[in-house]
Scaffold this active site. Structure first.
Site, PDB file in Angstrom:
ATOM      1  N   TYR A 177     113.763  43.392  31.792  1.00 49.64           N
ATOM      2  CA  TYR A 177     113.849  44.390  30.713  1.00 49.64           C
ATOM      3  C   TYR A 177     114.635  43.879  29.513  1.00 49.64           C
ATOM      4  O   TYR A 177     115.431  44.608  28.940  1.00 49.64           O
ATOM      5  CB  TYR A 177     114.456  45.693  31.268  1.00 49.64           C
ATOM      6  N   GLU A 227     113.980  44.725  44.094  1.00 49.73           N
ATOM      7  CA  GLU A 227     115.285  44.508  43.474  1.00 49.73           C
ATOM      8  C   GLU A 227     116.466  44.660  44.419  1.00 49.73           C
ATOM      9  O   GLU A 227     117.381  45.446  44.164  1.00 49.73           O
ATOM     10  CB  GLU A 227     115.458  45.439  42.269  1.00 49.73           C
ATOM     11  N   ASP A 271     115.476  54.626  41.134  1.00 46.11           N
ATOM     12  CA  ASP A 271     115.168  55.379  39.923  1.00 46.11           C
ATOM     13  C   ASP A 271     113.868  56.178  40.063  1.00 46.11           C
ATOM     14  O   ASP A 271     112.943  56.011  39.283  1.00 46.11           O
ATOM     15  CB  ASP A 271     115.073  54.367  38.761  1.00 46.11           C
ATOM     16  N   LYS A 318     108.752  55.292  30.735  1.00 43.74           N
ATOM     17  CA  LYS A 318     108.161  53.965  30.496  1.00 43.74           C
ATOM     18  C   LYS A 318     106.666  53.941  30.787  1.00 43.74           C
ATOM     19  O   LYS A 318     106.038  52.889  30.765  1.00 43.74           O
ATOM     20  CB  LYS A 318     108.881  52.904  31.333  1.00 43.74           C
ATOM     21  N   GLU A 370     107.493  43.960  36.743  1.00 43.91           N
ATOM     22  CA  GLU A 370     107.927  45.092  35.914  1.00 43.91           C
ATOM     23  C   GLU A 370     108.437  44.554  34.599  1.00 43.91           C
ATOM     24  O   GLU A 370     109.185  43.580  34.562  1.00 43.91           O
ATOM     25  CB  GLU A 370     109.107  45.848  36.554  1.00 43.91           C
TER      26      GLU A 370
HETATM   27  C1  GCB Z   1     113.669  48.764  37.583  1.00 45.12           C
HETATM   28  C2  GCB Z   1     113.269  49.419  38.853  1.00 45.12           C
HETATM   29  C3  GCB Z   1     112.443  50.672  38.632  1.00 45.12           C
HETATM   30  C4  GCB Z   1     113.009  51.467  37.473  1.00 45.12           C
HETATM   31  C5  GCB Z   1     112.947  50.613  36.228  1.00 45.12           C
HETATM   32  C6  GCB Z   1     113.522  51.326  34.979  1.00 45.12           C
HETATM   33  O1  GCB Z   1     114.029  47.622  37.541  1.00 45.12           O
HETATM   34  O2  GCB Z   1     112.597  48.561  39.744  1.00 45.12           O
HETATM   35  O3  GCB Z   1     112.438  51.422  39.812  1.00 45.12           O
HETATM   36  O4  GCB Z   1     112.350  52.670  37.262  1.00 45.12           O
HETATM   37  O5  GCB Z   1     113.696  49.457  36.427  1.00 45.12           O
HETATM   38  O6  GCB Z   1     112.767  51.914  34.257  1.00 45.12           O
HETATM   39  O7  GCB Z   1     114.728  51.281  34.812  1.00 45.12           O
END
Ligand code: GCB
Length: 580
Positions: free
Chosen positions: A451, A396, A174, A550, A486
């Site tokens: 998340y 990941e 991403d 984010k 994260e």
């Molecule tokens: C994740 C990834 C990161 C993404 C993030 C997102 O888990 O490690 O590279 O940018 O989520 O914002 O979806």
């Protein structure tokens, strides 16, 4: 590999500036490596090519691109002359004056080649062909199927199929696939007998050993310097002692210099006395339980793309200090040497990550050997940086896969073997079925991306808290330190909502309050790194509003609401002994 240095024995000449440039196609055009480009564009190096022109072809390019630079230089007879690239993404072929010099794979580490037999005093033509394609065998990993296939139920799909299926990059990650000569290009000189590599091991008692590999096999002379003062002298490989050394501390860094000398070569290697290890569920820096406050980041900015921007690096570290952060992860690839030098000087803790993102069952067999090489190269490049306190093998990967354990354990062992300081090693994971994870708990520190409240239970922070709590209860049983590497929520700067709905700055703030309430209950949670430090560019898609939002700061580094929350929260959390 040593960082190029200008000193009394070594010359360093920059080739940064405006270069000639042409976009190519999928087949390599060797003529573009041998002869001056016809009707070239002009582009700045170092910087990605994608955002430098108001032209979609540059943004979306797939395949080869050609760079050329003409230069003259005063050649000193008898000198070894080296051409060095800080990073070229993702692979490249380099020619000088019509002759192939080197091919290099991987977009985030330096490479160099001797050119003393190939340069002329006047009018050299340096040509670089860069390939930006990613697939199952590259790191980072690209997908090899076209997601547009999901629309294949359209009644008229056959008629659009040809257009939809055109070859392009499908990142399995991403962040925007910014490519080109992303870091500086230079030429440096040394004597024919030269220092090839330096490894410094310094423990907090004051013992320091400097190993120096030399081309001639001669043993290098070592002086340990603090400023201009010589504190100890001897030879490479010997134990030297500094009485009551000033330790490198978070926010209070102190750097010493090892002066390494041969008769006609010299190198000044900065180093520090500091110790990092894990003990039980603690992460110790200089024997004290450390708490990570900070971010996952990207090398990403307007116009430069992933190209180095040292002014921005300075600003980012300054903003980290403003917000009371003490650390970041080089998600999802090794960052520039210049950034690590800055963190050594500023006392910021860094988790250094290999460029391994997007790994899955389809890629595991194809990336393994290359992953080992790139990991060893990264550790070799960065081993002397006191700011690096942990290595991350990957971000990941599919760590539930049956292949995952056998893939990652040899890498884990390799990282320890390559690192003279034996820093802790981790793999950053994110699996919904975390009970089946085969990698996270086998590492020295468990690193989790999560998340809840965003991708899982969107907008429902009560459910998010409960789910986070369950996950923490599970990982607590391993009795190892855990970090949230994260967690986050997109917030479009300027969108406000009294009801704290998703995408508003208020929601991002409430999200972090909710998550931190859970994390604060667990002493084995030794750190929180918000995703992301700043908004950044990604591939276009329905999930992204002009990139990933984010960031706690916007892409132009303005604080969002949550920045003020973290500034206040982290002011109250000490670097050491939090929750202890
Ligand atoms: C994740 C990834 C990161 C993404 C993030 C997102 O888990 O490690 O590279 O940018 O989520 O914002 O979806």
């Amino acid at each position: 590999m040593l960082y190029p240095q200008l000193n009394e024995k070594r010359l360093k000449i920059s080739l940064d500036g405006i270069w000639s440039f042409l976009l190519g196609g999928e087949e390599l055009d060797e003529q573009c490596l041998r002869e001056p480009l016809k009707n070239p564009e002009r582009l700045y190096v170092p910087a990605s090519f994608n955002d430098q022109k108001a032209d979609k072809r540059f943004y979306e390019h797939y395949g080869w691109a050609y760079y050329q630079k003409r230069f003259s230089l005063p050649i000193e007879a008898g000198k070894r002359t080296v051409l060095r690239f800080g990073a070229v993404a993702h692979s490249c072929i380099v020619y000088l004056n019509g002759k192939e010099l080197i091919r290099h794979r991987g977009g985030f580490l330096p490479f160099e080649v001797e050119i003393q037999n190939d340069i002329k005093p006047v009018d050299n033509l340096l040509c670089v062909a860069v390939d930006n394609r990613i697939n199952y065998s590259t790191l980072p990993v690209g997908n090899e199927t076209n997601h547009a296939m999901f629309s294949s139920s359209l009644p008229d799909f056959e008629s659009v199929k040809k257009t939809v299926l055109k070859n392009k990059n499908y990142p399995n990650f991403d962040f925007f696939n910014y490519c080109g000569i992303n870091r500086s290009v230079c030429i440096y000189t040394t004597d024919e007998s030269y220092i090839q590599d330096i490894t410094v091991c310094a423990d907090i008692s004051g013992r320091v050993r400097v190993d120096a590999k030399t081309s001639c096999g001669e043993r290098a002379k070592i002086d340990i310097l603090s400023g201009d003062e010589i504190l100890a002298s001897g030879f490479a490989g010997e134990d030297l002692y500094v009485e009551s050394p000033v330790l490198w501390e978070i926010g209070k860094p102190f750097l010493y210099t090892a002066r390494v000398r041969l008769e006609n070569d010299c190198y000044y290697q900065k180093f520090a006395f500091r110790e990092v290890k894990t003990q039980g569920d603690s992460f110790l820096i200089n024997g004290k339980p450390f708490y990570f406050k900070g971010f996952g980041k990207h090398e990403d900015s307007e116009t430069h793309g992933r190209g180095i921007d040292e002014a921005l690096n300075v600003k980012d570290i300054s903003l980290m200090k403003w917000i009371n952060a003490n650390s970041f992860r080089t998600s999802h690839y090794p960052y520039s040497e210049e950034m690590l030098n800055l963190c050594d000087e500023e006392g910021i803790a860094v988790i250094a990550e290999a460029p391994a993102v997007g790994l899955n069952d389809k890629s595991y067999d194809k990336t393994f050997e290359y992953h080992k090489q790139v990991l060893a190269d990264m550790i070799n490049r960065d081993k002397n940086h006191p700011c690096i306190v942990m290595w991350s093998l990957a971000n990941e990967p599919d760590s539930v896969s049956e292949k995952a354990y056998d893939y990652f354990m040899p890498l884990y062992e390799l990282a320890h073997k390559c690192d003279p300081q034996s820093r802790p090693v981790t793999t950053v994971v994110c699996n919904n079925d975390y009970v089946k994870d085969r990698v996270a708990a086998a590492m020295d520190v468990i690193c989790i991306n999560r998340y809840y409240g965003w991708y899982i239970f969107p907008g429902d922070l009560d459910a998010a808290k409960q789910a986070m709590n369950e996950e923490m209860k599970h990982f607590e049983s391993f009795k190892k330190p855990l970090m949230i590497t994260e967690y986050g929520a997109d917030a479009v700067s300027g969108i406000h909502s009294a009801a704290s709905t998703m995408f508003s700055e208020e929601f991002q703030l409430e999200y972090y309050k909710a998550m931190n309430e859970v994390l604060d209950k667990y002493p084995f949670v030794v750190g929180e790194q918000a995703w992301n430090f700043a908004d950044f560019q990604t591939v276009q898609g329905t999930m992204r509003v002009d990139g990933n939002k984010k960031g706690i700061f916007t892409r132009d580094r303005r604080p969002k609401l949550a920045a003020h929350y973290f500034k206040n929260r982290w002011e109250g959390i000490p670097d050491f002994n939090y929750k202890r």
